[in-house]
Design a protein around this motif. Structure first.
Motif, PDB file in Angstrom:
ATOM      1  N   ALA A   2     -10.314  94.133  32.980  1.00  0.00           N
ATOM      2  CA  ALA A   2     -11.338  93.135  33.209  1.00  0.00           C
ATOM      3  C   ALA A   2     -12.261  93.619  34.302  1.00  0.00           C
ATOM      4  N   SER A   3     -13.568  93.476  34.115  1.00  0.00           N
ATOM      5  CA  SER A   3     -14.526  93.913  35.114  1.00  0.00           C
ATOM      6  C   SER A   3     -14.876  92.767  36.018  1.00  0.00           C
ATOM      7  N   GLY A   4     -15.689  93.044  37.023  1.00  0.00           N
ATOM      8  CA  GLY A   4     -16.066  92.023  37.979  1.00  0.00           C
ATOM      9  C   GLY A   4     -16.884  90.916  37.359  1.00  0.00           C
ATOM     10  N   THR A   5     -17.539  91.184  36.202  1.00  0.00           N
ATOM     11  CA  THR A   5     -18.368  90.164  35.569  1.00  0.00           C
ATOM     12  C   THR A   5     -17.559  89.226  34.695  1.00  0.00           C
ATOM     13  N   GLY A   6     -16.276  89.496  34.556  1.00  0.00           N
ATOM     14  CA  GLY A   6     -15.433  88.621  33.751  1.00  0.00           C
ATOM     15  C   GLY A   6     -15.371  89.056  32.304  1.00  0.00           C
ATOM     16  N   SER A   7     -16.137  90.116  31.939  1.00  0.00           N
ATOM     17  CA  SER A   7     -16.076  90.574  30.555  1.00  0.00           C
ATOM     18  C   SER A   7     -14.854  91.450  30.361  1.00  0.00           C
ATOM     19  N   PHE A   8     -14.442  91.553  29.116  1.00  0.00           N
ATOM     20  CA  PHE A   8     -13.237  92.318  28.797  1.00  0.00           C
ATOM     21  C   PHE A   8     -13.460  93.004  27.476  1.00  0.00           C
ATOM     22  N   GLU A   9     -13.177  94.297  27.419  1.00  0.00           N
ATOM     23  CA  GLU A   9     -13.295  95.037  26.169  1.00  0.00           C
ATOM     24  C   GLU A   9     -11.892  95.347  25.661  1.00  0.00           C
ATOM     25  N   MET A  10     -11.598  94.859  24.471  1.00  0.00           N
ATOM     26  CA  MET A  10     -10.271  95.037  23.876  1.00  0.00           C
ATOM     27  C   MET A  10     -10.118  96.477  23.409  1.00  0.00           C
ATOM     28  N   PRO A  11      -9.004  97.127  23.790  1.00  0.00           N
ATOM     29  CA  PRO A  11      -8.769  98.478  23.273  1.00  0.00           C
ATOM     30  C   PRO A  11      -8.475  98.416  21.780  1.00  0.00           C
ATOM     31  N   PRO A  12      -8.642  99.542  21.075  1.00  0.00           N
ATOM     32  CA  PRO A  12      -8.320  99.543  19.641  1.00  0.00           C
ATOM     33  C   PRO A  12      -6.849  99.158  19.427  1.00  0.00           C
ATOM     34  N   PHE A  13      -6.590  98.500  18.295  1.00  0.00           N
ATOM     35  CA  PHE A  13      -5.233  98.026  18.021  1.00  0.00           C
ATOM     36  C   PHE A  13      -4.233  99.168  18.011  1.00  0.00           C
ATOM     37  N   GLU A  14      -4.635 100.323  17.514  1.00  0.00           N
ATOM     38  CA  GLU A  14      -3.725 101.473  17.477  1.00  0.00           C
ATOM     39  C   GLU A  14      -3.275 101.842  18.896  1.00  0.00           C
ATOM     40  N   ARG A  15      -4.182 101.750  19.847  1.00  0.00           N
ATOM     41  CA  ARG A  15      -3.836 102.062  21.239  1.00  0.00           C
ATOM     42  C   ARG A  15      -2.917 100.996  21.815  1.00  0.00           C
ATOM     43  N   ILE A  16      -3.160  99.746  21.449  1.00  0.00           N
ATOM     44  CA  ILE A  16      -2.291  98.654  21.896  1.00  0.00           C
ATOM     45  C   ILE A  16      -0.869  98.897  21.381  1.00  0.00           C
ATOM     46  N   LEU A  53      -5.025  88.418  19.034  1.00  0.00           N
ATOM     47  CA  LEU A  53      -5.952  89.146  19.913  1.00  0.00           C
ATOM     48  C   LEU A  53      -7.308  88.459  20.100  1.00  0.00           C
ATOM     49  N   PRO A  54      -7.882  87.863  19.066  1.00  0.00           N
ATOM     50  CA  PRO A  54      -9.168  87.192  19.298  1.00  0.00           C
ATOM     51  C   PRO A  54      -9.089  86.061  20.335  1.00  0.00           C
ATOM     52  N   SER A  55      -7.899  85.492  20.531  1.00  0.00           N
ATOM     53  CA  SER A  55      -7.760  84.403  21.499  1.00  0.00           C
ATOM     54  C   SER A  55      -7.445  84.903  22.907  1.00  0.00           C
ATOM     55  N   TYR A  56      -7.264  86.225  23.069  1.00  0.00           N
ATOM     56  CA  TYR A  56      -6.932  86.788  24.384  1.00  0.00           C
ATOM     57  C   TYR A  56      -8.157  86.720  25.289  1.00  0.00           C
ATOM     58  N   ARG A  57      -7.982  86.082  26.469  1.00  0.00           N
ATOM     59  CA  ARG A  57      -9.087  85.878  27.394  1.00  0.00           C
ATOM     60  C   ARG A  57      -8.934  86.673  28.688  1.00  0.00           C
ATOM     61  N   ALA A  58      -7.949  87.520  28.781  1.00  0.00           N
ATOM     62  CA  ALA A  58      -7.722  88.366  29.959  1.00  0.00           C
ATOM     63  C   ALA A  58      -7.420  87.556  31.216  1.00  0.00           C
ATOM     64  N   ASP A  59      -6.909  86.323  31.066  1.00  0.00           N
ATOM     65  CA  ASP A  59      -6.494  85.553  32.242  1.00  0.00           C
ATOM     66  C   ASP A  59      -5.118  86.005  32.717  1.00  0.00           C
ATOM     67  N   ILE A  66       1.186  90.184  25.291  1.00  0.00           N
ATOM     68  CA  ILE A  66       1.978  90.741  24.195  1.00  0.00           C
ATOM     69  C   ILE A  66       3.449  90.369  24.336  1.00  0.00           C
ATOM     70  N   ALA A  67       3.978  90.427  25.556  1.00  0.00           N
ATOM     71  CA  ALA A  67       5.389  90.074  25.772  1.00  0.00           C
ATOM     72  C   ALA A  67       5.642  88.620  25.404  1.00  0.00           C
ATOM     73  N   ARG A  68       4.717  87.744  25.734  1.00  0.00           N
ATOM     74  CA  ARG A  68       4.886  86.324  25.407  1.00  0.00           C
ATOM     75  C   ARG A  68       4.917  86.127  23.893  1.00  0.00           C
ATOM     76  N   ILE A  69       4.002  86.791  23.192  1.00  0.00           N
ATOM     77  CA  ILE A  69       3.985  86.702  21.734  1.00  0.00           C
ATOM     78  C   ILE A  69       5.291  87.253  21.167  1.00  0.00           C
TER      79      ILE A  69
END
Length: 171
Positions: A2-16, A53-59, A66-69
């Motif tokens: 997460a950056s200072g602006t609050g935006s978050f870029e999701m890594p590719p699923f393969e990397r996850i 993943l679409p519901s992930y907000r980086a909070d 992932i562990a919770r899921i």
């Protein structure tokens, strides 16, 4: 991530999958002894992660998310399996590249005993033990399980006590 602006870029699923696959595998292993069913559980967990993943907000960290899921899916999986007719349990083989066969055998035996004992815990206790063993701190665990820190401490104390009793009976 997460950056200072609050935006978050999701890594590719393969990397996850590559980065968090071992975590998911270990959680699945603590809930399912049969390797075939464990593979099914692991696939179900990754499907659930992909769908969530679409519901992930980086909070929280992606690892925590992932562990919770994984925990929730594993509990649902075990509950479903309990309602099905029992099948024969296939013994686990935990392999290692460790060159000392005797030490390797002792460590594998201890891991199998810990995993088997963990599987005997009720799901709420199993949850906290698995998350502690995965290295999550108490604040993260309390947030994941949506319980107060005092309730977590009590549940963890009971889980450790029950785990100790189970392991001592197995000697």
């Amino acid at each position: 991530m997460a950056s200072g602006t609050g935006s978050f870029e999701m890594p590719p699923f393969e990397r996850i999958v590559a980065e968090h696959g071992p975590l998911v595998s270990r959680i699945a292993m603590t809930y399912e002894a049969d390797p075939t069913l464990r593979e099914d559980l692991t696939q179900q967990i990754f499907l659930a992660v992909w769908q969530a993943l679409p519901s992930y907000r980086a909070d929280a960290s992606l690892k925590t998310f992932i562990a919770r899921i994984a925990q929730n899916r594993a509990i649902s999986f075990v509950a479903k399996q309990v309602r099905q007719p029992p099948t024969a349990e296939i013994p686990e083989i935990l392999e290692s590249d460790d060159p000392d066969p005797e030490q390797n055998a002792m460590e594998a035996s201890e891991r199998r005993a810990l995993i088997a004992a963990t599987r005997k815990l009720p799901p709420p206790q199993r949850e906290v033990i698995v998350l502690v063993l995965e290295g999550f701190d108490y604040a993260e665990i309390a947030k994941m399980l949506e319980i107060a820190p005092n309730a977590l401490a009590l549940r963890l104390s009971r889980a450790k006590s029950a785990l100790k009793t189970i392991l001592e009976r197995g000697r």
